[in-house]
Design an enzyme around this catalytic site. Structure first.
Site, PDB file in Angstrom:
ATOM      1  NE  ARG A   1      -7.950  -3.202   6.587  1.00  0.00           N
ATOM      2  CZ  ARG A   1      -7.084  -3.190   7.987  1.00  0.00           C
ATOM      3  NH1 ARG A   1      -7.309  -3.967   8.775  1.00  0.00           N
ATOM      4  NH2 ARG A   1      -6.178  -2.419   8.689  1.00  0.00           N
TER       5      ARG A   1
ATOM      6  CG  ASP B   1      -2.377  -1.459  10.221  1.00  0.00           C
ATOM      7  OD1 ASP B   1      -2.399  -2.165   8.339  1.00  0.00           O
ATOM      8  OD2 ASP B   1      -1.749  -0.311  10.218  1.00  0.00           O
TER       9      ASP B   1
ATOM     10  CD  GLU C   1      -0.562  -2.344   2.943  1.00  0.00           C
ATOM     11  OE1 GLU C   1      -1.130  -2.479   2.205  1.00  0.00           O
ATOM     12  OE2 GLU C   1      -1.969  -2.295   4.098  1.00  0.00           O
TER      13      GLU C   1
ATOM     14  NE  ARG D   1     -10.943  -1.867   2.832  1.00  0.00           N
ATOM     15  CZ  ARG D   1     -10.356  -1.754   3.296  1.00  0.00           C
ATOM     16  NH1 ARG D   1      -9.604  -2.273   2.857  1.00  0.00           N
ATOM     17  NH2 ARG D   1      -9.273  -0.415   3.667  1.00  0.00           N
TER      18      ARG D   1
END
EC number: 3.1.-.-
Length: 292
Positions: A134, A139, A142, A182
């Site tokens: 990650r 960010d 999505e 992750r």
């Protein structure tokens, strides 16, 4: 009868007695067989010490630098915030996460050109053999998952990250693990067609510059790899926002319904994942890490 004729009888007797005399002599001197003094000589000790030390150093070097890590949960706490992992990107799952096949030592260790050190290309051969990463500090919008709608610019971020990293060798500075098996990591890549060529690029920073991601925001904190990197990321986001690049295109437009990846997650009930603490690595003063 003596043979040869010119030999004396005493000489012949000595020759007859030689085998038995040798056996009796060996029996009477067992210390000559178990003589340990040879093992205390420098000509024996020095090669032994050198050979033993060489073997131990080679084993330690292999375990520390050349042992392949199959997946994220197998990463030792000694790696966190201290060491990096080198590998080849095998797939990109979303706009801010992907998988790599660990290739310790890279080409110098034979990866890519030795017959027994090839990165698998078939999906079934990669099962349970890749590290899920990650990206730290960012960010991305999505994609559609589990019945949730796709966020605007999610496809753009995924497409760009795929073209930028797919099948390329990257170095990941590991920070933390999360509950999704992750590792949160700062990832760097070198590309021949960049300018200047082969310059080390921070993938998170490149995404922020292009407006393909926002700086990661969460109530429980986020991971940037240090305060210096956080400032760098926030500055890159500010410039992308000012120039209305990527997902910031409709940011200032009234009635556009613009929302950040964090706001989207909150609306969809996607709470912050719980971090998995491993070892005693110190954070960056931003709280625990749980990037989703």
């Amino acid at each position: 009868m003596r043979w040869p004729p010119w030999s004396s009888e005493s000489t012949n007797d000595e020759q007859k007695q030689t085998p038995s005399s040798w056996l009796s002599s060996a029996a009477n001197k067992p210390s000559s067989i178990l003589d340990w003094t040879a093992f205390t000589e420098l000509r024996t000790i020095i090669p032994t010490v050198v050979l033993t030390s060489g073997i131990l150093i080679a084993v330690r070097f292999h375990r520390r630098y050349l042992r392949r890590i199959p997946d994220a949960p197998s990463i030792s706490s000694s790696y966190l915030r201290r060491r990096s992992i080198f590998g080849q990107v095998t797939s990109v799952g979303d706009g801010d996460n992907f998988r790599i096949f660990h290739t310790p030592g890279g080409r110098m260790a034979g990866w890519g050109w030795l017959p027994w050190k090839k990165v698998p290309t078939v999906k079934k051969d990669l099962k349970d053999k890749t590290i899920h990463i990650r990206l730290a500090g960012v960010d991305a919008p999505e994609l559609a998952h589990f019945g949730r709608p796709e966020q605007p610019f999610a496809r753009d971020a995924h497409t760009w990250l795929t073209s930028y990293l797919s099948n390329r060798r990257v170095r990941a500075l590991v920070h933390r693990q999360d509950q999704y098996s992750r590792v949160v990591a700062s990832v760097f890549v070198r590309r021949a067609f960049d300018f200047p060529p082969f310059r080390r690029r921070d993938v998170s920073y490149e995404m922020l510059k292009r407006g393909l991601a926002t700086v990661y925001e969460a109530k429980i904190g986020s991971e940037f790899g240090g305060d210096k990197m956080e400032k760098k990321y926030r500055k890159a986001e500010w410039w992308a926002k000012k120039r209305a690049r990527g997902l910031w295109k409709d940011y200032r437009r009234v009635g556009s319904g613009w929302e950040s990846p964090r706001e989207y997650k909150n609306r969809m009930g996607m709470g912050d994942p719980l971090p998995i603490e491993k070892g005693n690595g110190k954070g960056n003063g931003k709280g625990k890490i749980g990037q989703k």
